[in-house]
Scaffold this motif. Structure first.
Motif, mmCIF file in Angstrom:
data_model
loop_
_atom_site.group_PDB
_atom_site.id
_atom_site.type_symbol
_atom_site.label_atom_id
_atom_site.label_comp_id
_atom_site.label_asym_id
_atom_site.label_seq_id
_atom_site.Cartn_x
_atom_site.Cartn_y
_atom_site.Cartn_z
ATOM 1 N N ARG A 60 -3.760 46.079 -8.430
ATOM 2 C CA ARG A 60 -5.171 46.587 -7.779
ATOM 3 C C ARG A 60 -4.780 46.950 -6.420
ATOM 4 N N GLY A 61 -3.899 46.137 -5.714
ATOM 5 C CA GLY A 61 -3.530 46.517 -4.341
ATOM 6 C C GLY A 61 -2.917 47.525 -3.937
ATOM 7 N N CYS A 62 -2.123 47.933 -5.091
ATOM 8 C CA CYS A 62 -1.142 49.370 -5.033
ATOM 9 C C CYS A 62 -2.341 50.502 -5.109
ATOM 10 N N ARG A 63 -3.270 50.391 -6.138
ATOM 11 C CA ARG A 63 -4.121 51.386 -6.177
ATOM 12 C C ARG A 63 -4.991 51.659 -4.996
ATOM 13 N N ARG A 64 -5.489 50.580 -4.462
ATOM 14 C CA ARG A 64 -6.055 50.576 -3.137
ATOM 15 C C ARG A 64 -5.617 51.494 -2.200
ATOM 16 N N ARG A 66 -3.001 53.372 -2.670
ATOM 17 C CA ARG A 66 -2.600 54.778 -3.012
ATOM 18 C C ARG A 66 -0.933 54.718 -3.160
ATOM 19 N N LEU A 67 -0.709 53.544 -3.800
ATOM 20 C CA LEU A 67 0.865 53.577 -4.089
ATOM 21 C C LEU A 67 1.178 53.444 -5.720
ATOM 22 N N THR A 68 2.214 54.026 -6.212
ATOM 23 C CA THR A 68 2.563 54.387 -7.457
ATOM 24 C C THR A 68 3.672 53.244 -7.691
ATOM 25 N N LEU A 69 3.350 52.373 -8.537
ATOM 26 C CA LEU A 69 4.307 51.716 -9.143
ATOM 27 C C LEU A 69 5.314 52.504 -9.998
ATOM 28 N N PRO A 70 6.768 52.308 -9.782
ATOM 29 C CA PRO A 70 7.582 52.945 -10.658
ATOM 30 C C PRO A 70 7.800 52.245 -11.879
ATOM 31 N N LEU A 71 7.185 51.306 -12.396
ATOM 32 C CA LEU A 71 7.222 50.479 -13.661
ATOM 33 C C LEU A 71 5.931 49.806 -13.980
ATOM 34 N N ASP A 72 5.607 49.843 -15.433
ATOM 35 C CA ASP A 72 4.637 49.347 -15.751
ATOM 36 C C ASP A 72 4.411 47.634 -15.668
ATOM 37 N N ARG A 73 3.516 47.079 -16.371
ATOM 38 C CA ARG A 73 3.333 45.703 -16.071
ATOM 39 C C ARG A 73 4.655 44.804 -16.831
ATOM 40 N N ASP A 74 4.716 45.304 -18.060
ATOM 41 C CA ASP A 74 5.789 44.883 -19.155
ATOM 42 C C ASP A 74 7.250 44.946 -18.161
ATOM 43 N N GLY A 75 7.284 45.915 -17.605
ATOM 44 C CA GLY A 75 8.677 46.256 -17.006
ATOM 45 C C GLY A 75 8.844 45.393 -15.934
ATOM 46 N N VAL A 76 7.814 45.204 -14.937
ATOM 47 C CA VAL A 76 7.942 44.164 -13.701
ATOM 48 C C VAL A 76 7.933 42.690 -14.238
ATOM 49 N N GLU A 91 11.850 25.603 -10.011
ATOM 50 C CA GLU A 91 10.642 25.733 -9.018
ATOM 51 C C GLU A 91 11.199 26.983 -8.053
ATOM 52 N N SER A 92 10.177 28.030 -8.224
ATOM 53 C CA SER A 92 10.582 29.149 -7.456
ATOM 54 C C SER A 92 9.257 29.842 -7.147
ATOM 55 N N TYR A 93 9.679 30.576 -5.869
ATOM 56 C CA TYR A 93 8.801 31.535 -5.052
ATOM 57 C C TYR A 93 9.378 32.873 -5.490
ATOM 58 N N VAL A 94 8.316 33.604 -6.168
ATOM 59 C CA VAL A 94 8.658 34.971 -6.608
ATOM 60 C C VAL A 94 7.707 35.993 -6.158
ATOM 61 N N ASP A 95 8.532 36.983 -5.393
ATOM 62 C CA ASP A 95 7.662 37.808 -4.590
ATOM 63 C C ASP A 95 7.839 39.286 -5.118
ATOM 64 N N VAL A 96 6.666 39.846 -5.661
ATOM 65 C CA VAL A 96 6.942 41.431 -5.813
ATOM 66 C C VAL A 96 6.303 42.258 -4.652
ATOM 67 N N ILE A 97 7.057 43.366 -4.629
ATOM 68 C CA ILE A 97 6.630 44.165 -3.252
ATOM 69 C C ILE A 97 6.437 45.712 -3.822
ATOM 70 N N CYS A 98 5.490 46.607 -3.552
ATOM 71 C CA CYS A 98 5.569 47.986 -3.612
ATOM 72 C C CYS A 98 5.303 48.776 -2.154
ATOM 73 N N SER A 99 6.074 49.628 -1.731
ATOM 74 C CA SER A 99 6.319 49.954 -0.439
ATOM 75 C C SER A 99 5.901 51.480 -0.391
ATOM 76 N N GLU A 114 8.442 58.628 -1.835
ATOM 77 C CA GLU A 114 8.834 58.056 -3.200
ATOM 78 C C GLU A 114 8.537 56.486 -3.030
ATOM 79 N N ASN A 115 7.453 55.987 -3.646
ATOM 80 C CA ASN A 115 7.138 54.565 -3.608
ATOM 81 C C ASN A 115 8.297 53.667 -4.239
ATOM 82 N N ARG A 116 8.811 52.548 -3.669
ATOM 83 C CA ARG A 116 9.730 51.711 -4.142
ATOM 84 C C ARG A 116 9.134 50.406 -4.478
#
Length: 302
Positions: A60-64, A66-76, A91-99, A114-116
């Protein structure tokens, strides 16, 4: 698990590398212009907590923005599972980023970039260390800075616009506190650096309805409080109402429920975590065993 991944693993340009080797282009606008969104999901006891809820908010943040994820949810998801599996972290802190990424045409036009997508998994991060949790936060309401207005930077989209939050944190240190809470320009409580806040006022558990991230831990606490028969919900929270609360606490993926035991040097209640705070903190960690919330990780997969 390989020893080279013991400190964590990162996904960069289609490759999984040890966290110490992770790097991004210096011209990526996520770095140089803070044109980026992200999300953080916890792994606890070898399972993701509310993974789909985090990824839904991330998308939802990507859409707001106007960023395009290069992967679908299953890929992520596949990448995140592999990062944690490769690191072996339970026990881990897992970060996902779209720039916004890097311009393909040497232009500043954001449509040409080219969004990354980046991701990493590191050992679990605590805002309030686990050995401090029975004591709590000494919070300060910042006076030198107000929260960035929501119509300028949407706080419901996780972002790196932390200038106001960092200023507030330094003010807290300067005034003898450990954590900051920021007000908006109308004098209402919003949030702190990386955490939502709650106030027990009478028989109601309140959290700010605007100017703050709609946290996944915040959502969990609202659900758990309701299940315990506690009236809970988001409302406008003026500073004086916040100060008059019987109990205060903060919530974050990086630490769960964190008691606030003093505000501007004055104790909250008797200066110890209150019974509602303690109950919800216990219920929160118990929820990490609830199959409705968790996604186990297969550490044995080759």
């Amino acid at each position: 698990m390989s020893d080279k991944f013991a400190s964590g693993a990162a996904y960069i340009d289609g490759q999984i590398v040890p966290i110490a080797q992770a790097s991004i282009p210096i011209t990526d606008l996520g770095f140089s212009r803070s044109d980026v969104t992200y999300d953080v999901v916890a792994v606890w006891g070898g399972a993701f907590f509310r993974l789909d809820d985090h990824l839904e908010r991330f998308e939802r943040g990507c859409r707001r923005l106007r960023l395009t994820l290069p992967l679908d949810r299953d890929g992520v998801k596949e990448i995140l599972h592999e990062l944690v599996r490769r690191s072996g972290l339970r026990e881990s802190y897992v970060d996902v980023i779209c720039s916004r990424g890097v311009s393909r045409l040497g232009s500043r036009d954001p449509r040409t970039f080219e969004n990354r997508f980046y991701a990493y998994a590191i050992p679990y991060v605590w805002i309030l260390r686990q050995d401090e949790a029975t004591e709590g936060m000494d919070a300060v309401i910042a006076r030198t800075v107000r929260r960035i207005p929501s119509d300028s930077v949407d706080p419901t989209v996780k972002n790196f616009h932390w200038g106001d939050l960092t200023r507030g944190q330094f003010e807290a240190y300067d005034r003898g506190g450990t954590h900051a809470v920021l007000l908006d320009h109308d004098g209402n409580v919003t949030e702190g650096p990386g955490y939502n806040v709650f106030a027990l006022v009478g028989n109601r558990l309140l959290t700010p309805e605007s100017g703050a991230l709609e946290g996944i831990t915040r959502r969990t606490i609202l659900e758990l409080a309701t299940a315990e028969g506690i009236k809970a919900g988001p409302e406008t929270l003026p500073e004086q109402t916040f100060r008059a609360a019987a109990e205060l606490f903060a919530t974050s993926t990086a630490g769960g429920v964190m008691p606030i035991i003093s505000l501007d040097g004055q104790p909250i209640g008797d200066g110890r975590p209150g019974p509602v705070t303690t109950l919800l903190r216990d219920r929160y960690w118990q929820a990490h065993q609830d199959p409705r919330y968790v996604t186990p990780i297969d550490y044995t997969r080759a």
